[in-house]
Design an enzyme around this catalytic site. Sequence first.
Site, PDB file in Angstrom:
ATOM      1  N   MET A 166       0.878  -1.207  -0.034  1.00 51.47           N
ATOM      2  CA  MET A 166       0.167   0.068   0.123  1.00 51.47           C
ATOM      3  C   MET A 166       0.819   1.202   0.134  1.00 51.47           C
ATOM      4  O   MET A 166       1.659   1.366  -0.701  1.00 51.47           O
ATOM      5  CB  MET A 166      -0.953  -0.145   1.361  1.00 51.47           C
ATOM      6  CG  MET A 166      -2.120  -1.126   0.961  1.00 51.47           C
ATOM      7  SD  MET A 166      -3.442  -0.425  -0.043  1.00 51.47           S
ATOM      8  CE  MET A 166      -4.639  -0.046   1.018  1.00 51.47           C
ATOM      9  N   CYS A 167       0.604   1.929   0.985  1.00 51.47           N
ATOM     10  CA  CYS A 167       1.352   3.451   1.001  1.00 51.47           C
ATOM     11  C   CYS A 167       0.525   4.391  -0.083  1.00 51.47           C
ATOM     12  O   CYS A 167      -0.250   3.959  -0.877  1.00 51.47           O
ATOM     13  CB  CYS A 167       2.680   3.260   0.554  1.00 51.47           C
ATOM     14  SG  CYS A 167       3.832   2.544   1.597  1.00 51.47           S
TER      15      CYS A 167
END
Lengths: 300, 223
Positions: free
Chosen positions: A1-2
């Site tokens: 993610m991020c």
Amino acid sequence: MCGIVGLYLKNESLRPQLGRLFQPMLSEMKSRGPDSAGVAIYRNPVTGSEVKYSLAHDHAQYQWQQLSDELAEQAKCKSRIQQIDTHAILVTDAPEKTVRDWLKEQHPGVRLVGSGSSLEIFKEVGLPDDVYERFGLESANGTHMIGHTRMATESAVTTAGSHPFATGADLCLVHNGSLSNHNRLREELEKSGLEFQTENDTEVAAAYMTLKIREGASLRAALDQALVDLDGFYTFCVGTETGFAVLRDPIACKHAVLAETEDWVAMATEYRAIATLPGSNTASIWEPKPQTIYAWGDLS
Amino acid sequence: MTTLDLQTIGLREVNTTLQSAELNRYTITNPMGGHAIACGLQGNLDVTIEGHAGFYCAGMNKDATVTVQGHVGVGVAENMMSGTVRVTGNASQSAGATAHGGLLIIEGDASSRCGISMKGVDIVVGGSVGHMSGFMAQAGNLVICGDAGEALGDSIYEANIYVRGSVESLGADCEEKTMDAEHLDALSKLLKSANMDADAGSFKRYGSARTLYNFHPDNAGDY
């Protein structure tokens, strides 16, 4: 993610609102990265032989004024410092190598997280809104900001492992993705004299670009070469003194969207981070192509 | 017509309302790039989204007509069964992924992997598509009025891909096919139902060379 976000204000009259416009962008990416958050802001450029350093320490009570006074006395230079929570912005006219060596020797617990004429970097463990508030960024004015919300996959959740990572004077990098050849690359970069604070893959990408730029490559050339030498998934946003650049890996594994109006240009992992900007509904919006450098500002 | 303000009532309320709808015309305002807007609809609904939508918009659609007046994020009309989804702007990656039926129209460009693993849907793109579009496509039609990126139709099974512009490269087991009268007829109908002003005769057709899987031509009618 991020989640990664970037905003450059073309319209000068909006610049006093930079921090306020950027906050919802970073905040919206909370669900993509609740572990830590960080921003790079370009503001208050220093002039002449002065250089601005972003410093960080684990303890908010660190004696920053004492550090600045000692530097002025021992390096026989001008020095001033402003503490902002766990970070401090040091401005001095001492030679850059002197400052780096002196900090390492005299204040080994202090991390030098960025330097340049206008770049300031702030990053901490925690939710983006909390981090933003700690550093008083809502009222910030400036030309542009890039930011990152981290969901850690490759290394520990620490302040040092948070983005952005500096890559040279007024240059820094945020990254969504994960690199698969960072251990081997780190060994090679260490042989070239680069030092690492973490086991983080993005720090390796930042060090890689630092070395290329130090060897004389333009940022554009460094990014072109990164496409060859970095293996893995990435959407990068690189902050520069005059704007930012966006680069995705050859199969565009990680999301990215770009948007532009007459007043601003923005990048984000998802459009919802851009939706709160004024005029976003009628902005030109598109997805950046793989292995293509998109840049606003000078990449020389 | 009923207006649903997504920022006021929230995504769950919007989707619950649409999924149990009795009225047949709805407008969703302030989508703000939110995810999974107008998903799982079934029935003769006509839904307009005023603004840009996020990921997985109009997924699993059955019978409904959904129009997005703006751009959409990843996976628009994912796993659609029937109905129509129209996007007036651009679409991000994996538009129409795994969709079984219905018509997906993207008036602008679609990004990479458009029609990945499509299973019977018709997709008409007014602009261009990114790399790996039609990857592992199994059935249906992918119509591209602009250009196609790298590796078009990689590992394709039995879908038709029509391209009017250039193709950067064909993927494994994808080849150009003859454009017969039946294909011209089918493509003309598709372009008409998508309201696209394009001449079917200016397209080329691509499909599977059928060398990558255990396929027997005698069974072609079963696919």
